[in-house]
Design a protein around this motif. Structure first.
Motif, PDB file in Angstrom:
ATOM      1  N   MET A   1       0.860  -1.170   0.000  1.00 39.94           N
ATOM      2  CA  MET A   1       0.000   0.000   0.000  1.00 39.94           C
ATOM      3  C   MET A   1       0.904   1.230   0.000  1.00 39.94           C
ATOM      4  O   MET A   1       1.811   1.348   0.798  1.00 39.94           O
ATOM      5  N   ASN A   2       0.616   2.123  -0.898  1.00 44.75           N
ATOM      6  CA  ASN A   2       1.448   3.326  -0.973  1.00 44.75           C
ATOM      7  C   ASN A   2       0.879   4.438  -0.078  1.00 44.75           C
ATOM      8  O   ASN A   2      -0.192   4.312   0.502  1.00 44.75           O
ATOM      9  N   GLY A   3       1.643   5.497   0.015  1.00 41.12           N
ATOM     10  CA  GLY A   3       1.258   6.598   0.894  1.00 41.12           C
ATOM     11  C   GLY A   3      -0.060   7.238   0.524  1.00 41.12           C
ATOM     12  O   GLY A   3      -0.844   7.614   1.401  1.00 41.12           O
ATOM     13  N   LEU A   4      -0.331   7.362  -0.777  1.00 41.93           N
ATOM     14  CA  LEU A   4      -1.585   7.971  -1.219  1.00 41.93           C
ATOM     15  C   LEU A   4      -2.768   7.091  -0.819  1.00 41.93           C
ATOM     16  O   LEU A   4      -3.785   7.600  -0.328  1.00 41.93           O
ATOM     17  N   GLN A   5      -2.645   5.785  -1.016  1.00 39.07           N
ATOM     18  CA  GLN A   5      -3.725   4.880  -0.620  1.00 39.07           C
ATOM     19  C   GLN A   5      -3.984   4.980   0.881  1.00 39.07           C
ATOM     20  O   GLN A   5      -5.138   5.035   1.311  1.00 39.07           O
ATOM     21  N   GLN A   6      -2.917   5.006   1.664  1.00 43.43           N
ATOM     22  CA  GLN A   6      -3.072   5.128   3.118  1.00 43.43           C
ATOM     23  C   GLN A   6      -3.779   6.430   3.481  1.00 43.43           C
ATOM     24  O   GLN A   6      -4.650   6.442   4.358  1.00 43.43           O
ATOM     25  N   LEU A   7      -3.410   7.495   2.827  1.00 39.26           N
ATOM     26  CA  LEU A   7      -4.027   8.793   3.082  1.00 39.26           C
ATOM     27  C   LEU A   7      -5.520   8.764   2.741  1.00 39.26           C
ATOM     28  O   LEU A   7      -6.354   9.256   3.514  1.00 39.26           O
ATOM     29  N   LEU A   8      -5.876   8.195   1.607  1.00 38.91           N
ATOM     30  CA  LEU A   8      -7.276   8.129   1.195  1.00 38.91           C
ATOM     31  C   LEU A   8      -8.092   7.241   2.129  1.00 38.91           C
ATOM     32  O   LEU A   8      -9.238   7.570   2.476  1.00 38.91           O
ATOM     33  N   ILE A   9      -7.508   6.126   2.547  1.00 43.65           N
ATOM     34  CA  ILE A   9      -8.203   5.228   3.469  1.00 43.65           C
ATOM     35  C   ILE A   9      -8.437   5.924   4.800  1.00 43.65           C
ATOM     36  O   ILE A   9      -9.543   5.906   5.344  1.00 43.65           O
ATOM     37  N   ARG A  10      -7.415   6.562   5.332  1.00 41.63           N
ATOM     38  CA  ARG A  10      -7.561   7.271   6.605  1.00 41.63           C
ATOM     39  C   ARG A  10      -8.575   8.410   6.477  1.00 41.63           C
ATOM     40  O   ARG A  10      -9.378   8.641   7.382  1.00 41.63           O
ATOM     41  N   GLY A  11      -8.559   9.093   5.344  1.00 38.34           N
ATOM     42  CA  GLY A  11      -9.533  10.160   5.122  1.00 38.34           C
ATOM     43  C   GLY A  11     -10.956   9.639   5.129  1.00 38.34           C
ATOM     44  O   GLY A  11     -11.844  10.236   5.742  1.00 38.34           O
TER      45      GLY A  11
END
Length: 60
Positions: A1-11
């Motif tokens: 999982m890349n940083g963008l995916q993590q950011l979107l999931i957390r959002g």
């Protein structure tokens, strides 16, 4: 999982939490229904993000 995916999931998780708070404090059925719809929509988005993340992890 890349940083963008993590950011979107957390959002998405934060949005769900926010709307859950609003749902819990809603004063009318109209408000509650609006918040329920938004929570369900965001859960679908979160599900797609998690599915994409799982596929990416398996492909790596």
């Amino acid at each position: 999982m890349n940083g963008l995916q993590q950011l979107l999931i957390r959002g998405s998780e934060k949005v769900i939490g926010h709307y859950q708070f609003l749902l819990d404090s809603a004063t009318s059925e109209r408000e509650r229904e609006r918040y329920r719809r938004r929570i369900e929509e965001e859960r679908r988005i979160l599900g797609r993000l998690l599915d994409d993340s799982d596929r990416s992890a398996r492909a790596a």
